[in-house]
Write a protein that holds these residues in place. Structure first.
Motif, PDB file in Angstrom:
ATOM      1  N   UNK A 259      45.764  66.408  78.452  1.00  0.00           N
ATOM      2  CA  UNK A 259      46.033  66.447  77.273  1.00  0.00           C
ATOM      3  C   UNK A 259      44.828  66.015  76.454  1.00  0.00           C
ATOM      4  N   UNK A 260      44.160  64.633  77.095  1.00  0.00           N
ATOM      5  CA  UNK A 260      43.266  63.912  76.691  1.00  0.00           C
ATOM      6  C   UNK A 260      41.949  65.015  76.420  1.00  0.00           C
ATOM      7  N   UNK A 261      41.628  65.910  77.612  1.00  0.00           N
ATOM      8  CA  UNK A 261      40.570  66.633  77.726  1.00  0.00           C
ATOM      9  C   UNK A 261      40.779  67.941  76.760  1.00  0.00           C
ATOM     10  N   UNK A 262      42.025  68.441  76.713  1.00  0.00           N
ATOM     11  CA  UNK A 262      42.316  69.714  76.035  1.00  0.00           C
ATOM     12  C   UNK A 262      42.062  69.506  74.473  1.00  0.00           C
ATOM     13  N   UNK A 263      42.612  68.275  74.065  1.00  0.00           N
ATOM     14  CA  UNK A 263      42.228  68.090  72.512  1.00  0.00           C
ATOM     15  C   UNK A 263      40.758  67.917  72.254  1.00  0.00           C
ATOM     16  N   UNK A 264      39.941  67.889  73.315  1.00  0.00           N
ATOM     17  CA  UNK A 264      38.587  67.905  72.601  1.00  0.00           C
ATOM     18  C   UNK A 264      37.868  69.138  72.934  1.00  0.00           C
ATOM     19  N   UNK A 265      38.779  70.327  73.294  1.00  0.00           N
ATOM     20  CA  UNK A 265      38.099  71.549  73.313  1.00  0.00           C
ATOM     21  C   UNK A 265      37.619  71.876  71.720  1.00  0.00           C
ATOM     22  N   UNK A 266      36.579  72.279  71.664  1.00  0.00           N
ATOM     23  CA  UNK A 266      35.905  72.691  70.247  1.00  0.00           C
ATOM     24  C   UNK A 266      37.032  73.720  69.556  1.00  0.00           C
ATOM     25  N   UNK A 267      37.445  74.767  70.249  1.00  0.00           N
ATOM     26  CA  UNK A 267      38.383  75.542  69.759  1.00  0.00           C
ATOM     27  C   UNK A 267      39.540  75.052  69.174  1.00  0.00           C
ATOM     28  N   UNK A 268      40.023  74.216  69.772  1.00  0.00           N
ATOM     29  CA  UNK A 268      41.332  73.540  69.437  1.00  0.00           C
ATOM     30  C   UNK A 268      41.161  72.572  68.303  1.00  0.00           C
ATOM     31  N   UNK A 269      40.047  71.967  68.243  1.00  0.00           N
ATOM     32  CA  UNK A 269      39.791  70.925  67.091  1.00  0.00           C
ATOM     33  C   UNK A 269      39.540  71.792  65.963  1.00  0.00           C
ATOM     34  N   UNK A 270      38.779  72.860  66.024  1.00  0.00           N
ATOM     35  CA  UNK A 270      38.853  73.767  64.694  1.00  0.00           C
ATOM     36  C   UNK A 270      40.123  74.132  64.111  1.00  0.00           C
ATOM     37  N   UNK A 271      41.099  74.584  64.955  1.00  0.00           N
ATOM     38  CA  UNK A 271      42.496  75.122  64.822  1.00  0.00           C
ATOM     39  C   UNK A 271      43.347  73.879  63.947  1.00  0.00           C
ATOM     40  N   UNK A 272      42.970  72.520  64.453  1.00  0.00           N
ATOM     41  CA  UNK A 272      43.839  71.532  64.092  1.00  0.00           C
ATOM     42  C   UNK A 272      43.453  71.064  62.752  1.00  0.00           C
ATOM     43  N   UNK A 273      42.020  71.240  62.330  1.00  0.00           N
ATOM     44  CA  UNK A 273      41.645  70.951  61.044  1.00  0.00           C
ATOM     45  C   UNK A 273      41.984  71.795  59.984  1.00  0.00           C
ATOM     46  N   UNK A 274      42.514  73.094  60.402  1.00  0.00           N
ATOM     47  CA  UNK A 274      43.093  73.971  59.506  1.00  0.00           C
ATOM     48  C   UNK A 274      44.499  74.037  59.391  1.00  0.00           C
ATOM     49  N   UNK A 275      45.242  73.119  59.889  1.00  0.00           N
ATOM     50  CA  UNK A 275      46.594  72.910  59.923  1.00  0.00           C
ATOM     51  C   UNK A 275      47.026  72.748  58.703  1.00  0.00           C
ATOM     52  N   UNK A 276      46.391  71.682  57.803  1.00  0.00           N
ATOM     53  CA  UNK A 276      46.848  71.332  56.643  1.00  0.00           C
ATOM     54  C   UNK A 276      47.092  72.434  55.641  1.00  0.00           C
ATOM     55  N   UNK A 277      46.288  73.406  55.872  1.00  0.00           N
ATOM     56  CA  UNK A 277      46.344  74.645  54.961  1.00  0.00           C
ATOM     57  C   UNK A 277      47.216  75.774  55.413  1.00  0.00           C
ATOM     58  N   UNK A 278      48.165  75.524  56.551  1.00  0.00           N
ATOM     59  CA  UNK A 278      49.045  76.676  56.903  1.00  0.00           C
ATOM     60  C   UNK A 278      50.165  76.785  56.201  1.00  0.00           C
ATOM     61  N   UNK A 279      50.752  78.197  56.204  1.00  0.00           N
ATOM     62  CA  UNK A 279      52.006  78.441  55.479  1.00  0.00           C
ATOM     63  C   UNK A 279      52.962  77.769  56.263  1.00  0.00           C
ATOM     64  N   UNK A 280      54.234  77.739  55.919  1.00  0.00           N
ATOM     65  CA  UNK A 280      55.391  77.373  56.424  1.00  0.00           C
ATOM     66  C   UNK A 280      55.581  78.051  57.974  1.00  0.00           C
ATOM     67  N   UNK A 281      55.643  79.485  58.007  1.00  0.00           N
ATOM     68  CA  UNK A 281      55.423  79.974  59.233  1.00  0.00           C
ATOM     69  C   UNK A 281      54.697  79.747  60.282  1.00  0.00           C
ATOM     70  N   UNK A 282      53.473  79.441  59.655  1.00  0.00           N
ATOM     71  CA  UNK A 282      52.202  79.157  60.507  1.00  0.00           C
ATOM     72  C   UNK A 282      52.568  77.830  61.150  1.00  0.00           C
ATOM     73  N   UNK A 283      52.807  76.801  60.169  1.00  0.00           N
ATOM     74  CA  UNK A 283      52.885  75.497  60.858  1.00  0.00           C
ATOM     75  C   UNK A 283      54.323  75.339  61.787  1.00  0.00           C
ATOM     76  N   UNK A 284      55.238  76.024  61.458  1.00  0.00           N
ATOM     77  CA  UNK A 284      56.375  76.258  62.384  1.00  0.00           C
ATOM     78  C   UNK A 284      56.045  76.700  63.990  1.00  0.00           C
ATOM     79  N   UNK A 285      55.004  77.997  63.892  1.00  0.00           N
ATOM     80  CA  UNK A 285      54.471  78.353  65.172  1.00  0.00           C
ATOM     81  C   UNK A 285      53.663  77.490  65.882  1.00  0.00           C
ATOM     82  N   UNK A 286      52.497  76.907  65.027  1.00  0.00           N
ATOM     83  CA  UNK A 286      51.777  75.944  65.715  1.00  0.00           C
ATOM     84  C   UNK A 286      52.357  74.744  66.270  1.00  0.00           C
ATOM     85  N   UNK A 287      53.408  74.276  65.647  1.00  0.00           N
ATOM     86  CA  UNK A 287      54.002  72.905  66.069  1.00  0.00           C
ATOM     87  C   UNK A 287      54.694  73.417  67.517  1.00  0.00           C
ATOM     88  N   UNK A 288      55.397  74.583  67.394  1.00  0.00           N
ATOM     89  CA  UNK A 288      56.150  74.886  68.575  1.00  0.00           C
ATOM     90  C   UNK A 288      55.226  75.082  69.799  1.00  0.00           C
TER      91      UNK A 288
END
Length: 371
Positions: A259-288
């Protein structure tokens, strides 16, 4: 580690998969093994070690044999016994946490197969599903709820109230599926099962050590608590320490490092920074979805850096405990304790449909309550 432990680790396909994933991720992120120990949640590892020793002590005391005989006499059919075990697991998980509940019900379930014919693997799978469903009700049912509760500022009752609709829906679903999964046929007892021979001194010693360990956890001295438990068994029953599945701790360590290695992957970090602007369905699917691959506790920790601790987030990460094996650490604990290779893929035959249903039903229910 004992020779049987090494042999078990050599046959552990999930551990091998974690190693392969770790090696692959090491090529995508900076290679810094010196940081890996800090990535391991040592509180979880030490707490697990204490619980594993205590559970093995109770198991070897013969107490589960005595309790198991009383259960099979009280419940005449496979369905009734299974429903009792599943709902007991769910109830215990609401105030003892999902992991502790499994350390109580799974060894008892394994004892039942010595007394009667019952599909043990299927029952353990349902117990794993049950603790995920039951633990989501209260703030202390699982680690992700503890985190969300602390950030939300809600009272115990208010947090439980916001989780109650989902918990009720999931328990009704689980009860209905369990009803059809276990037939109402009479239990077939094993005539050759010997009378239980238990060791009262060991079970009382386990109780005292358990209280000591709980006090140590409360005082944030889990290491000293685990050492006291180990010392107690070293004096009273050394075979308890020999028979504990210590390899489970290595599996958890590998998961934390992955998990420590995975969260350092650049593609995932970019996704996480955009989480705050997700719609409700987007946040729901991202969290699950995130929970499926890094487990719902790390997913909760990550997402709380970008979104507030809303009821929707709490529902989503708890639903994320269903589905794939890594979704909840409780899944791994239950299946490892079963000690059967076939249970790993059979688990997904039940958990994946449960995830799909929970995701659709939970989101619909959340919209309905918002209206």
């Amino acid at each position: 580690m004992t020779l049987p432990g090494l042999q078990a680790l050599a046959r552990d396909r999930f551990f091998h998969l974690l190693l392969v994933i770790g090696v692959g991720l090491s090529f995508l992120v900076p290679f810094a093994p010196s940081l890996w120990p800090a990535a391991i949640d040592w509180h979880t590892i030490i707490t697990l070690s204490g619980l594993m020793m205590l559970t093995k002590g109770v198991e070897q005391s013969g107490f589960f044999d005595v309790l198991g005989r009383k259960l099979v006499r009280r419940f005449a059919t496979e369905r009734r016994l299974s429903l009792f075990m599943v709902f007991s697991a769910a109830l215990l998980s609401t105030f003892l946490t999902n992991d502790v509940a499994l350390f109580i019900v799974v060894p008892l379930t394994l004892t039942l197969r010595k007394l009667c014919e019952i599909p043990v693997n299927r029952l353990i799978i349902f117990e794993a599903l049950a603790v995920n469903a039951g633990s989501l009700l209260t703030p202390i049912g699982n680690p992700q709820n503890i985190l969300l509760w602390g950030r939300s500022g809600l009272s115990f009752a208010a947090f439980s109230g916001q989780m109650a609709p989902l918990a009720l829906a999931m328990m009704l679903t689980l009860g209905l599926v369990c009803w059809f999964a276990f037939p109402a046929k009479a239990l077939n007892y094993h005539s050759g099962a010997s009378a239980p021979q238990w060791k009262p001194r060991l079970i009382w010693s386990c109780l005292v050590l358990y209280l000591v360990f709980l006090a140590a956890l409360e005082l944030k001295q889990e290491l000293w608590g685990a050492l006291l438990v180990a010392g107690g068994f070293l004096l009273l029953a050394r075979r308890v320490l020999i028979n504990v599945d210590w390899t489970l701790l290595l599996v958890f360590m590998a998961m934390f490092i992955d998990v420590h290695l995975l969260i350092q992957v650049p593609a995932l970090q970019g996704l996480l920074h955009s989480v705050g602007g997700l719609s409700q369905p987007g946040l729901w699917l991202t969290a699950i979805g995130l929970s499926q691959f890094i487990s719902n506790v790390p997913a909760t920790i990550l997402l709380l850096n970008y979104v507030p601790p809303t009821a929707m987030l709490a529902w989503a990460v708890n639903i994320g405990g269903f589905g794939l094996l890594p979704g909840s650490l409780a899944n791994l604990i239950a299946l490892r304790m079963a000690n059967n290779r076939r249970i790993w893929w059979r688990f997904h035959l039940w958990s994946l449909p449960m995830l799909l249903w929970a995701g659709l039903m939970g989101y619909g229910l959340h919209l309905l309550l918002q209206a």
